[in-house]
Design a protein around this motif. Sequence first.
Motif, short mmCIF file in Angstrom:
data_model
loop_
_atom_site.label_atom_id
_atom_site.label_comp_id
_atom_site.label_asym_id
_atom_site.label_seq_id
_atom_site.Cartn_x
_atom_site.Cartn_y
_atom_site.Cartn_z
N LYS A 4 39.08 11.57 1.81
CA LYS A 4 37.34 11.34 2.10
C LYS A 4 37.01 10.81 0.79
N GLN A 5 35.82 11.20 0.11
CA GLN A 5 35.33 10.86 -1.05
C GLN A 5 35.47 11.46 -2.24
N GLY A 171 38.09 8.78 7.12
CA GLY A 171 36.77 8.61 7.28
C GLY A 171 36.07 9.87 6.92
N THR A 172 34.56 9.83 6.73
CA THR A 172 33.87 10.80 6.32
C THR A 172 32.67 11.25 7.20
N ASN A 176 35.61 9.67 11.79
CA ASN A 176 34.27 9.41 12.30
C ASN A 176 34.17 7.76 12.85
N ASP A 179 32.64 5.03 10.95
CA ASP A 179 33.01 4.78 9.45
C ASP A 179 34.27 3.87 9.58
N GLU A 181 35.45 1.61 7.05
CA GLU A 181 36.18 1.46 5.78
C GLU A 181 37.68 1.62 5.96
#
Length: 320
Positions: A4-5, A171-172, A176, A179, A181
């Motif tokens: 995640k982040q 994904g976050t 997701n 998402d 990215e």
Amino acid sequence: VNIKQHDRYSIAQAIEKVEAQNPKVIGLDIVFKDLKQPYLDSILKTTLHKYDNIVTSYFSEADSITKNNSYFVSETDIEGYINVNLSNQDAVIRDFVGVDPNDENAYSFATQVALTSEKFDNNHLTKLKERIPINYIGNQDTFLALDIDEVLESNEIPAMKDAIVLFGYLGTPTNNAFDIEDKHFTPLNPKFAGRSTPDMFGVLIHANIINMLTNNTFVKRVPKLAIYVLAFIISFFVIMQGIKLYKRSNLAYDILIKLGQLIFSILLLYLALLLLKINIYVFVTPILVLTLLGLEMINFYAYLADYLKKRFGWESYLLD
């Protein structure tokens, strides 16, 4: 493991937790390009240098390479490039190149993970210099995926013992759909026409490739020469049958030819899918195009033959 982040401290702690489960190898689909907070960076550096079963990654693009900051690099690092096929990253990812054809010492991330796990026979390295179709077995639901928070909160994770564990972005929150990215188009995309969103995160593409390498389930590609020879033979016999039908009745030909083209296309594509299920890839486009175009040209051939007969008195062996 979905990072995640999370910051570098959490990633380092998660690596330590996973290493405690005795996995075969840990692959990091992450590039630590820049230095951030000195204290957290030092913890991550210590963790990365502590174990010899960690595979790191870098991105190779044209004349530039994006790698981990030199602060995190050691002489014993095992690293691989994460751009799957070394080109066309925005297109549908169907193939991958496991060994850079311009540098036989440069291996892909998936190849390095498979080699480090000792579940891949390095005798296959030669074939990895060419583009190989990826044998996709599924998306996220096919693999055991955990959030980094779950890893940090768990005392034991038995499934990770002697396993291949990948760290990457999923994904976050996890999975997701909106998402995108580090998400790419693959042949598994449920929407194959019109506007669609990328369907698979990069770390899952690597997981599919690693599964193919470690289980030796390569997709065998039929050589192009064989495809073109087959296309010529099939189109020849199909066109001959079309000409016979044309000689019997122009009306019947006009009515049945479209139905025949449809049936031929469906059967050919169905056969290609059946072969793909047993890991044989047939590039059917030349067969399809040459045959369908040939059937469409029968009318033109008839007009041309009629013109040549009237103008020069030439006879058509096929139509007369």
